[in-house]
Design a protein around this motif. Structure first.
Motif, PDB file in Angstrom:
ATOM      1  N   LEU A 160      43.546  51.698  56.641  1.00 34.17           N
ATOM      2  CA  LEU A 160      42.551  50.854  57.298  1.00 34.17           C
ATOM      3  C   LEU A 160      41.164  51.507  57.292  1.00 34.17           C
ATOM      4  CD1 LEU A 160      44.527  49.465  60.368  1.00 34.17           C
ATOM      5  CD2 LEU A 160      43.969  48.320  58.220  1.00 34.17           C
ATOM      6  N   CYS A 161      41.104  52.781  57.627  1.00 33.93           N
ATOM      7  CA  CYS A 161      39.798  53.440  57.689  1.00 33.93           C
ATOM      8  C   CYS A 161      39.155  53.521  56.317  1.00 33.93           C
ATOM      9  CB  CYS A 161      39.945  54.832  58.304  1.00 33.93           C
ATOM     10  SG  CYS A 161      40.324  54.799  60.073  1.00 33.93           S
ATOM     11  N   GLN A 162      39.975  53.634  55.268  1.00 33.66           N
ATOM     12  CA  GLN A 162      39.417  53.665  53.924  1.00 33.66           C
ATOM     13  C   GLN A 162      38.833  52.323  53.490  1.00 33.66           C
ATOM     14  OE1 GLN A 162      42.028  55.569  50.948  1.00 33.66           O
ATOM     15  NE2 GLN A 162      40.456  57.143  51.035  1.00 33.66           N
ATOM     16  N   LEU A 163      39.255  51.261  54.152  1.00 35.08           N
ATOM     17  CA  LEU A 163      38.639  49.962  53.879  1.00 35.08           C
ATOM     18  C   LEU A 163      37.144  50.008  54.148  1.00 35.08           C
ATOM     19  CD1 LEU A 163      40.908  47.174  55.439  1.00 35.08           C
ATOM     20  CD2 LEU A 163      40.347  47.471  53.024  1.00 35.08           C
ATOM     21  N   TYR A 164      36.775  50.701  55.210  1.00 40.54           N
ATOM     22  CA  TYR A 164      35.397  50.702  55.684  1.00 40.54           C
ATOM     23  C   TYR A 164      34.592  51.902  55.181  1.00 40.54           C
ATOM     24  CZ  TYR A 164      37.603  47.257  58.675  1.00 40.54           C
ATOM     25  OH  TYR A 164      38.313  46.162  59.134  1.00 40.54           O
ATOM     26  N   SER A 165      35.287  52.968  54.814  1.00 36.27           N
ATOM     27  CA  SER A 165      34.605  54.142  54.269  1.00 36.27           C
ATOM     28  C   SER A 165      35.608  54.937  53.432  1.00 36.27           C
ATOM     29  CB  SER A 165      34.041  55.014  55.394  1.00 36.27           C
ATOM     30  OG  SER A 165      33.389  56.147  54.855  1.00 36.27           O
ATOM     31  N   PRO A 166      35.709  54.631  52.139  1.00 36.57           N
ATOM     32  CA  PRO A 166      36.721  55.283  51.298  1.00 36.57           C
ATOM     33  C   PRO A 166      36.634  56.807  51.275  1.00 36.57           C
ATOM     34  CG  PRO A 166      35.789  53.379  50.176  1.00 36.57           C
ATOM     35  CD  PRO A 166      34.961  53.603  51.409  1.00 36.57           C
ATOM     36  N   ARG A 167      35.414  57.349  51.302  1.00 33.96           N
ATOM     37  CA  ARG A 167      35.259  58.805  51.185  1.00 33.96           C
ATOM     38  C   ARG A 167      35.268  59.523  52.533  1.00 33.96           C
ATOM     39  NH1 ARG A 167      34.038  60.760  46.299  1.00 33.96           N
ATOM     40  NH2 ARG A 167      33.467  59.295  44.650  1.00 33.96           N
ATOM     41  N   GLN A 168      34.913  58.808  53.602  1.00 35.01           N
ATOM     42  CA  GLN A 168      34.865  59.453  54.912  1.00 35.01           C
ATOM     43  C   GLN A 168      35.612  58.624  55.955  1.00 35.01           C
ATOM     44  OE1 GLN A 168      30.507  60.053  55.350  1.00 35.01           O
ATOM     45  NE2 GLN A 168      30.973  62.235  55.325  1.00 35.01           N
ATOM     46  N   ARG A 170      37.494  57.670  59.179  1.00 32.46           N
ATOM     47  CA  ARG A 170      37.470  58.264  60.523  1.00 32.46           C
ATOM     48  C   ARG A 170      37.725  57.166  61.547  1.00 32.46           C
ATOM     49  NH1 ARG A 170      32.752  57.417  58.157  1.00 32.46           N
ATOM     50  NH2 ARG A 170      30.998  56.537  59.346  1.00 32.46           N
ATOM     51  N   CYS A 171      38.194  57.578  62.695  1.00 31.90           N
ATOM     52  CA  CYS A 171      38.645  56.632  63.722  1.00 31.90           C
ATOM     53  C   CYS A 171      37.553  55.676  64.187  1.00 31.90           C
ATOM     54  CB  CYS A 171      39.195  57.397  64.923  1.00 31.90           C
ATOM     55  SG  CYS A 171      40.808  58.157  64.651  1.00 31.90           S
ATOM     56  N   GLU A 172      36.331  56.146  64.285  1.00 34.92           N
ATOM     57  CA  GLU A 172      35.271  55.318  64.857  1.00 34.92           C
ATOM     58  C   GLU A 172      35.048  54.024  64.073  1.00 34.92           C
ATOM     59  OE1 GLU A 172      31.121  56.965  62.916  1.00 34.92           O
ATOM     60  OE2 GLU A 172      31.891  57.983  64.699  1.00 34.92           O
ATOM     61  N   LEU A 173      35.508  54.001  62.822  1.00 36.66           N
ATOM     62  CA  LEU A 173      35.360  52.801  61.997  1.00 36.66           C
ATOM     63  C   LEU A 173      36.191  51.633  62.517  1.00 36.66           C
ATOM     64  CD1 LEU A 173      35.612  54.617  58.556  1.00 36.66           C
ATOM     65  CD2 LEU A 173      33.533  53.640  59.545  1.00 36.66           C
ATOM     66  N   ALA A 203      40.591  50.574  68.747  1.00 38.82           N
ATOM     67  CA  ALA A 203      40.785  49.213  68.254  1.00 38.82           C
ATOM     68  C   ALA A 203      41.231  48.286  69.387  1.00 38.82           C
ATOM     69  CB  ALA A 203      41.829  49.200  67.135  1.00 38.82           C
ATOM     70  N   ASP A 204      40.971  47.004  69.206  1.00 36.76           N
ATOM     71  CA  ASP A 204      41.398  45.963  70.146  1.00 36.76           C
ATOM     72  C   ASP A 204      42.725  45.416  69.624  1.00 36.76           C
ATOM     73  OD1 ASP A 204      41.618  43.878  71.970  1.00 36.76           O
ATOM     74  OD2 ASP A 204      40.186  42.586  70.910  1.00 36.76           O
ATOM     75  N   VAL A 205      43.830  45.905  70.182  1.00 36.11           N
ATOM     76  CA  VAL A 205      45.161  45.626  69.630  1.00 36.11           C
ATOM     77  C   VAL A 205      45.817  44.453  70.345  1.00 36.11           C
ATOM     78  CG1 VAL A 205      47.453  46.577  69.139  1.00 36.11           C
ATOM     79  CG2 VAL A 205      45.426  48.048  68.985  1.00 36.11           C
TER      80      VAL A 205
END
Length: 331
Positions: A160-168, A170-173, A203-205
């Motif tokens: 999931l985090c790589q969806l928003y930042s493939p190289r970095q 991190r949870c905040e995404l 996240a809002d789960v």
């Protein structure tokens, strides 16, 4: 290669048994380390000497070809020696206890034990025994009963985090992202581990499933419960589906697989309720036409199932590396 990895200065866990008390910095270390190893896996030479001559024992008391193969490939990519334990041909059939088996593998030189068992708590028991004996064996929970499956949740988080930042990654995404988990929550160790990691990440789960498979007590995790699918999907950024065991019909927890799909199966049409960029995950193996429609599963623009499998090797490499890097982990 290890010199180019994120140095795990804040990493102090020899065992990885649960995600319940993981912090955001710890999750981020796993994500960043996995990203480094994914770069390795994209090279022509995919092997590194990180765990050369160290012994990883895979103790799978419960069968799981997918998870076992992922851990075995991860260990091989790190140049480790591997011991694979098969309960059907082991001394367990002759009366040996599980702890005896673990101690035997330790005596053979095992420094890492990856453990999967149908009973909750077995990896914890083995880890406690290894600690009591003063060994430096690192124990990783590869799924225990209805308890947890940490590495699956971590590879989901990484995907999931790589969806928003493939190289970095991190949870905040994931902060504020609406994530719907759909299916048999009651019996899912994957769901429990994901609840811990995703809520820690901010996240809002939302959980969705029939009342027989989604008990009200899951609200204690700080998530929103739905006994109908539509409100869980509304404006969701991510949909995670869970494998439905066919035995749930025999237990009268669902009327039929066909009716379950009609009420809670994920299709392209149902995803119209979600955000336009929605993506779908599933821990696999998938019951086609039950949790997901075949068309959706095969749609590479929406389904992340194949990416999850790829992520699994990098994340499990990261976990073995980190467990082996603690000050008292030998090597």
């Amino acid at each position: 290669m290890t010199s180019s990895l994120h140095t795990p200065l804040q990493w102090h866990r020899r065992h990885i048994l649960s995600l319940q008390d993981f912090s955001v910095p710890e999750l981020d270390i796993v994500l960043q380390t996995a990203a480094s190893f994914q770069e390795v896996l994209n090279r022509r030479t995919k092997k590194v000497p990180t765990l050369q001559a160290r012994v990883v024992a895979n103790l799978f008391f419960e069968s799981s070809t997918r998870t076992r193969n992922s851990f075995e490939l991860a260990a091989k990519r790190l140049s480790a020696d591997i011991l694979n334990f098969a309960p059907g041909t082991s001394a367990l059939s002759k009366g040996e206890t599980i702890l005896d088996t673990a101690k035997t593998l330790w005596a053979m030189g095992a420094e890492f034990m990856v453990i999967r068992h149908q009973q909750s708590g077995v990896p914890h028991t083995i880890a406690a025994e290894m600690d009591r004996l003063g060994t430096q064996v690192a124990v990783l929970n590869a799924g225990d009963g209805l308890h947890e499956h940490p590495s699956q949740a971590l590879l989901d988080l990484f995907t999931l985090c790589q969806l928003y930042s493939p190289r970095q990654p991190r949870c905040e995404l994931l902060r504020g992202k609406k994530i719907a988990i759909v299916g048999d929550i009651r019996h899912s160790r994957v769901a429990r581990s994901n609840l811990y990691s995703l809520t820690t990440a901010g996240a809002d789960v939302h959980l969705a499933g029939p009342p027989t498979l989604l008990p009200p007590e899951f609200a204690k995790y700080g998530v929103t419960l739905h006994w109908q699918l539509e409100p869980a999907l509304a404006k969701a950024d991510i949909v995670m589906t869970l494998r439905l065991q066919r035995e749930r019909m025999d237990q009268h927890l669902i009327p039929s697989l066909r009716e379950y799909h009609q009420q809670f199966g994920i299709t392209h049409e149902r995803l119209r309720l979600c955000q336009p960029h929605v993506r779908v995950l599933h821990p696999g193996p998938v019951n086609r036409g039950v949790e997901l429609s075949s068309a959706l599963l095969d749609d590479g623009h929406v389904s992340l199932v194949n990416q999850q499998v790829t992520s699994g090797v990098a994340v499990r490499m990261a976990l073995l590396y980190l467990m082996g890097s603690t000050p008292d982990a030998g090597g």
